[in-house]
Design a protein around this motif. Structure first.
Motif, PDB file in Angstrom:
ATOM      1  N   VAL A   9       0.854  -1.176   0.000  1.00 16.82           N
ATOM      2  CA  VAL A   9       0.000   0.000   0.000  1.00 16.82           C
ATOM      3  C   VAL A   9       0.900   1.239   0.000  1.00 16.82           C
ATOM      4  CG1 VAL A   9      -1.709   1.314   1.323  1.00 16.82           C
ATOM      5  CG2 VAL A   9      -1.887  -1.176   1.165  1.00 16.82           C
ATOM      6  N   ASN A  10       0.559   2.201  -0.829  1.00 17.70           N
ATOM      7  CA  ASN A  10       1.295   3.459  -0.898  1.00 17.70           C
ATOM      8  C   ASN A  10       0.933   4.313   0.315  1.00 17.70           C
ATOM      9  OD1 ASN A  10       2.385   2.917  -3.535  1.00 17.70           O
ATOM     10  ND2 ASN A  10       0.360   3.363  -4.360  1.00 17.70           N
ATOM     11  N   VAL A  11       1.951   4.771   1.050  1.00 17.57           N
ATOM     12  CA  VAL A  11       1.763   5.641   2.209  1.00 17.57           C
ATOM     13  C   VAL A  11       2.603   6.895   2.021  1.00 17.57           C
ATOM     14  CG1 VAL A  11       1.228   3.728   3.786  1.00 17.57           C
ATOM     15  CG2 VAL A  11       3.599   4.503   3.549  1.00 17.57           C
ATOM     16  N   ALA A  12       2.309   7.917   2.804  1.00 14.67           N
ATOM     17  CA  ALA A  12       3.044   9.177   2.685  1.00 14.67           C
ATOM     18  C   ALA A  12       4.481   9.033   3.187  1.00 14.67           C
ATOM     19  CB  ALA A  12       2.323  10.284   3.451  1.00 14.67           C
ATOM     20  N   ASP A  13       4.689   8.272   4.288  1.00 11.32           N
ATOM     21  CA  ASP A  13       6.004   8.167   4.904  1.00 11.32           C
ATOM     22  C   ASP A  13       6.121   6.797   5.578  1.00 11.32           C
ATOM     23  OD1 ASP A  13       8.056   8.249   6.967  1.00 11.32           O
ATOM     24  OD2 ASP A  13       8.116  10.423   6.698  1.00 11.32           O
ATOM     25  N   VAL A  14       6.941   5.929   5.030  1.00 12.95           N
ATOM     26  CA  VAL A  14       7.089   4.565   5.550  1.00 12.95           C
ATOM     27  C   VAL A  14       7.551   4.575   7.010  1.00 12.95           C
ATOM     28  CG1 VAL A  14       8.559   2.514   5.389  1.00 12.95           C
ATOM     29  CG2 VAL A  14       7.373   3.338   3.390  1.00 12.95           C
ATOM     30  N   GLU A  15       8.525   5.421   7.348  1.00 13.22           N
ATOM     31  CA  GLU A  15       9.019   5.445   8.723  1.00 13.22           C
ATOM     32  C   GLU A  15       7.908   5.835   9.694  1.00 13.22           C
ATOM     33  OE1 GLU A  15      10.850   6.329   6.121  1.00 13.22           O
ATOM     34  OE2 GLU A  15      12.679   5.178   6.405  1.00 13.22           O
ATOM     35  N   GLU A  16       7.122   6.839   9.349  1.00 12.44           N
ATOM     36  CA  GLU A  16       6.016   7.267  10.205  1.00 12.44           C
ATOM     37  C   GLU A  16       4.962   6.162  10.303  1.00 12.44           C
ATOM     38  OE1 GLU A  16       3.749   9.010  12.863  1.00 12.44           O
ATOM     39  OE2 GLU A  16       5.746   9.716  12.286  1.00 12.44           O
ATOM     40  N   SER A  17       4.663   5.505   9.210  1.00 12.00           N
ATOM     41  CA  SER A  17       3.693   4.409   9.245  1.00 12.00           C
ATOM     42  C   SER A  17       4.195   3.244  10.094  1.00 12.00           C
ATOM     43  CB  SER A  17       3.372   3.932   7.829  1.00 12.00           C
ATOM     44  OG  SER A  17       2.640   4.921   7.132  1.00 12.00           O
ATOM     45  N   ALA A  18       5.492   2.953  10.052  1.00 12.05           N
ATOM     46  CA  ALA A  18       6.059   1.886  10.882  1.00 12.05           C
ATOM     47  C   ALA A  18       5.934   2.241  12.366  1.00 12.05           C
ATOM     48  CB  ALA A  18       7.517   1.627  10.501  1.00 12.05           C
ATOM     49  N   ARG A  19       6.203   3.504  12.718  1.00 13.37           N
ATOM     50  CA  ARG A  19       6.035   3.946  14.109  1.00 13.37           C
ATOM     51  C   ARG A  19       4.574   3.827  14.535  1.00 13.37           C
ATOM     52  NH1 ARG A  19      10.097   7.520  12.641  1.00 13.37           N
ATOM     53  NH2 ARG A  19       8.661   9.084  11.849  1.00 13.37           N
ATOM     54  N   ALA A  20       3.670   4.260  13.662  1.00 11.85           N
ATOM     55  CA  ALA A  20       2.241   4.194  13.975  1.00 11.85           C
ATOM     56  C   ALA A  20       1.791   2.745  14.157  1.00 11.85           C
ATOM     57  CB  ALA A  20       1.430   4.878  12.875  1.00 11.85           C
ATOM     58  N   CYS A  21       2.369   1.845  13.398  1.00 14.12           N
ATOM     59  CA  CYS A  21       2.035   0.423  13.505  1.00 14.12           C
ATOM     60  C   CYS A  21       2.321  -0.096  14.906  1.00 14.12           C
ATOM     61  CB  CYS A  21       2.819  -0.375  12.465  1.00 14.12           C
ATOM     62  SG  CYS A  21       2.740  -2.169  12.697  1.00 14.12           S
ATOM     63  N   CYS A  64       4.816   1.217   1.141  1.00 14.87           N
ATOM     64  CA  CYS A  64       5.782   1.820   0.231  1.00 14.87           C
ATOM     65  C   CYS A  64       5.560   3.323   0.175  1.00 14.87           C
ATOM     66  CB  CYS A  64       5.589   1.211  -1.160  1.00 14.87           C
ATOM     67  SG  CYS A  64       6.664   1.886  -2.428  1.00 14.87           S
ATOM     68  N   SER A  65       6.661   4.104   0.168  1.00 20.40           N
ATOM     69  CA  SER A  65       6.542   5.552  -0.007  1.00 20.40           C
ATOM     70  C   SER A  65       7.708   6.078  -0.810  1.00 20.40           C
ATOM     71  CB  SER A  65       6.482   6.273   1.358  1.00 20.40           C
ATOM     72  OG  SER A  65       7.713   6.226   2.035  1.00 20.40           O
ATOM     73  N   LYS A  66       7.495   7.218  -1.402  1.00 17.68           N
ATOM     74  CA  LYS A  66       8.574   7.929  -2.079  1.00 17.68           C
ATOM     75  C   LYS A  66       9.541   8.417  -1.026  1.00 17.68           C
ATOM     76  CE  LYS A  66       7.965   9.056  -6.557  1.00 17.68           C
ATOM     77  NZ  LYS A  66       8.855   8.559  -7.557  1.00 17.68           N
ATOM     78  N   VAL A  67      10.807   8.526  -1.375  1.00 21.30           N
ATOM     79  CA  VAL A  67      11.785   9.152  -0.495  1.00 21.30           C
ATOM     80  C   VAL A  67      11.507  10.647  -0.557  1.00 21.30           C
ATOM     81  CG1 VAL A  67      14.242   9.628  -0.161  1.00 21.30           C
ATOM     82  CG2 VAL A  67      13.490   7.343  -0.870  1.00 21.30           C
ATOM     83  N   SER A  68      11.454  11.293   0.598  1.00 27.07           N
ATOM     84  CA  SER A  68      11.163  12.726   0.619  1.00 27.07           C
ATOM     85  C   SER A  68      12.284  13.476  -0.107  1.00 27.07           C
ATOM     86  CB  SER A  68      11.041  13.238   2.054  1.00 27.07           C
ATOM     87  OG  SER A  68      12.305  13.231   2.682  1.00 27.07           O
ATOM     88  N   GLU A  69      11.946  14.670  -0.602  1.00 26.26           N
ATOM     89  CA  GLU A  69      12.960  15.478  -1.313  1.00 26.26           C
ATOM     90  C   GLU A  69      14.112  15.813  -0.389  1.00 26.26           C
ATOM     91  OE1 GLU A  69      11.320  18.820  -3.399  1.00 26.26           O
ATOM     92  OE2 GLU A  69       9.663  17.609  -4.187  1.00 26.26           O
ATOM     93  N   ALA A  70      13.810  16.084   0.892  1.00 19.67           N
ATOM     94  CA  ALA A  70      14.860  16.415   1.855  1.00 19.67           C
ATOM     95  C   ALA A  70      15.786  15.213   2.061  1.00 19.67           C
ATOM     96  CB  ALA A  70      14.251  16.844   3.181  1.00 19.67           C
ATOM     97  N   ALA A  71      15.209  14.030   2.212  1.00 17.57           N
ATOM     98  CA  ALA A  71      16.011  12.811   2.400  1.00 17.57           C
ATOM     99  C   ALA A  71      16.839  12.523   1.161  1.00 17.57           C
ATOM    100  CB  ALA A  71      15.117  11.643   2.750  1.00 17.57           C
ATOM    101  N   ALA A  72      16.260  12.723  -0.006  1.00 17.28           N
ATOM    102  CA  ALA A  72      16.994  12.483  -1.256  1.00 17.28           C
ATOM    103  C   ALA A  72      18.169  13.448  -1.375  1.00 17.28           C
ATOM    104  CB  ALA A  72      16.054  12.613  -2.451  1.00 17.28           C
ATOM    105  N   ALA A  73      17.987  14.696  -0.908  1.00 19.28           N
ATOM    106  CA  ALA A  73      19.044  15.685  -0.981  1.00 19.28           C
ATOM    107  C   ALA A  73      20.200  15.343  -0.045  1.00 19.28           C
ATOM    108  CB  ALA A  73      18.491  17.070  -0.648  1.00 19.28           C
ATOM    109  N   ASP A  74      19.904  14.600   1.051  1.00 21.91           N
ATOM    110  CA  ASP A  74      20.937  14.205   2.012  1.00 21.91           C
ATOM    111  C   ASP A  74      21.803  13.070   1.503  1.00 21.91           C
ATOM    112  OD1 ASP A  74      20.128  16.100   3.816  1.00 21.91           O
ATOM    113  OD2 ASP A  74      18.833  14.722   4.956  1.00 21.91           O
ATOM    114  N   LYS A  75      21.408  12.393   0.415  1.00 24.48           N
ATOM    115  CA  LYS A  75      22.173  11.235  -0.098  1.00 24.48           C
ATOM    116  C   LYS A  75      23.502  11.679  -0.636  1.00 24.48           C
ATOM    117  CE  LYS A  75      18.617   7.939  -1.227  1.00 24.48           C
ATOM    118  NZ  LYS A  75      18.056   7.120  -2.280  1.00 24.48           N
TER     119      LYS A  75
END
Length: 150
Positions: free
Chosen positions: A93-105, A139-150
């Motif tokens: 399932v597409n979610v806004a933020d995988v890390e946040e969804s994992a915490r919510a789980c 599944c979620s897209k990597v945020s633009e901020a996270a992508a910029a940190d790569k």
């Protein structure tokens, strides 16, 4: 090749895309099993799907396609990090933020079965288990901020 790359490679062969417009929708289905060749042949006969091999290096997984050629799901070998996955259909399932969804789980009484990790070059994924025991991929897209940190 790790399962995140495997699933991402299969997903890339579908006609589905990840965007903020499809948050909460099912993005992909995967079946991981011991003999993906035989099981994919089963589904070609029973469902009418066509299969297309996808090289995973030392072996081949399969993108299952509708008769019109649309990628609808993947059938993968239970190898590497996928070796312990049960032979069942897993939807993502597409979610806004995988890390946040994992915490919510975990806060809601579920378990994170596969922690958040890369899913191709621009996505993240995890697998969660609800309090009833059912599993679901997120599944979620990597945020633009996270992508910029790569």
């Amino acid at each position: 090749v790790g399962p995140a790359l495997e699933v991402s490679s299969l997903y890339a062969h579908s006609d589905k895309t990840m965007s903020s417009d499809n948050i909460g929708t099912i993005g992909w289905h995967d079946l991981t099993c011991a003999d993906a060749g035989a099981v994919s042949d089963f589904y070609t006969r029973v469902v009418g799907w066509q299969k297309k091999g996808l090289s995973m290096g030392e072996y081949e997984d399969f993108v299952m396609k509708s008769p019109s050629g649309q990628g609808v799901c993947g059938v993968c070998h239970a190898r590497g990090e996928n070796a312990d996955l049960p032979p069942q259909w897993l939807m993502y399932v597409n979610v806004a933020d995988v890390e946040e969804s994992a915490r919510a789980c975990t806060e809601a009484g579920g378990k994170v079965v596969v922690p958040p990790r890369p899913f191709g070059s621009d996505q993240r994924m995890c697998v969660v288990q609800d309090p009833a025991g059912a599993v679901l991929g997120l599944c979620s897209k990597v945020s633009e901020a996270a992508a910029a940190d790569k």
